[in-house]
Design an enzyme around this catalytic site. Sequence first.
Site, PDB file in Angstrom:
ATOM      1  N   HIS A 306     -36.385 -14.519   5.415  1.00  0.00           N
ATOM      2  CA  HIS A 306     -36.343 -13.153   4.889  1.00  0.00           C
ATOM      3  C   HIS A 306     -35.946 -12.206   6.010  1.00  0.00           C
ATOM      4  CE1 HIS A 306     -37.542  -9.491   2.799  1.00  0.00           C
ATOM      5  NE2 HIS A 306     -37.438 -10.202   1.709  1.00  0.00           N
ATOM      6  N   ASP A 362     -37.670 -16.195  -3.893  1.00  0.00           N
ATOM      7  CA  ASP A 362     -36.639 -16.854  -4.696  1.00  0.00           C
ATOM      8  C   ASP A 362     -36.787 -18.363  -4.793  1.00  0.00           C
ATOM      9  OD1 ASP A 362     -35.091 -14.743  -5.699  1.00  0.00           O
ATOM     10  OD2 ASP A 362     -34.411 -14.338  -3.660  1.00  0.00           O
TER      11      ASP A 362
END
Length: 427
Positions: A306, A362
């Site tokens: 991330h 995700d």
Amino acid sequence: MSRETLTVTDNRTGESFELAIENSSIRADDLTEPFATDDGPGLVVYDPGFLHTASCRSSITNINLRRSLLEHRGYLIEELAEQSTFLEVAYLLINGELPTAAEFEQWKADISTRKFVHENIKAFIQGFRYDAHPMTMLGATVGALASFYPDAGEITDGEARRLQILRLIGKMPTLATHAYRRGNGQPYVHPVDDLSYVGNILSMMFRMSELSYKVDPRVEKALDTLLIVHADHEQSAATTAVRAVGSNGTDPYAAVAAGVYALSGPNRGAADTDTLAMLREIGSPAKVPAFLETVKNEGRLMGFGHWVYRSPDPRAAIVRARLEELHEVTPPSPLVAIADELAKRAAEDEYFVSRGIYPNVDLYTGLTYQAIGIPESMFGVMFAIARSAGWIAQWLEMVLDPEQHTVRPRQIYVGPAERKYVPLTKR
Ligand code: CMC
């Protein structure tokens, strides 16, 4: 005694300046005047992607990196995902506090009465090519809403702002699902009063000839959770697009349409579909170790890592838990075991741990959409329905913030120096 300042010495002149530090930041403005030279107005901060630039003060979402926490208005995402609903989280994001029971009933009613769209919107959607992407149709129809409301641009009027906010939240699912039905060549399904916000999304997508559409509460909860975990994530690229467009004083529909289109880029919009593709490519849990070795040399582990988190993304565990509950309704996809094995092995692997690469939201989002029956072409659209709550909250905060003004970053010019124009005939 220590002071909350930063002393900077300009070695070009030998002069030192003391800059105030507030909230672990210095003001870029403080770098102009003292450092001005004959050549320019002062120093600018070179920060491609604004990765280390705070563009606003915000009280909506806090990401606590040290403790790996995500909070909206001070409430932990885990508690919101477990105990709240998307519509309540939307209220919280936009209004700053959780609603009382009476306020929440009013909020739901205000949104519910605005879930219908003008017949011309349907004609507008009908005008797209048969294979238009639903994200393209969603962005265009959100922007087009402004043309149906003459008060859309009255952003300094509190009541006009309130109405646009209710309209946007109310109509997003209808626009999104109409775009889906258009692509399938299916008739549009109207929202109904006896289904919840999320129940209506499912009904408007999947209802065929049933007299009354029944929604499994576990499916409804799973989709509601996905909307909650995606509702806001502070200054992401799409949210920055919303703020940047809105900073010009546009109506909120234009700003939110910018957010939808920003989401459609592969860096964000395709992360969940790319994760599914990767899981299919791996094929079985036994092949995970070899795949991890490959990724160390080339490519990326999708659903991992991330821009902000260097610790586990708290949303990943929430979605994984919800997916487990969904397995009571639909049998688990074989891809779930591969995702779990990736998460387990990566957490034991020095390469990923030392770089702070952990599962992000995700990893399990696509698998959950899939278990609900939502096709990949609609993943980004679902994200946009969820994020519209955050976008509107951020837009409103920006409009009401006297410190904010039109977004106008600087650049470092590296092109040719001044030169004479040469007429075409002499080149
Ligand atoms: N797989 C393998 N290696 C990675 C990954 C990954 N997913 N992410 C970062 N790295 C490595 C990278 O190769 C680099 O290694 P080295 O230092 O040896 O060169 C190091 O970690 C730092 O990489 P970076 O590019 O500086 O990291 P970043 O913070 O800019 O990357 C990211 C963030 C999201 C672009 C990246 O992690 C990535 O591409 N992830 C996969 C795509 C994905 O899942 N995207 C969804 C993000 S969540 C969105 C949301 O919040 O909604």
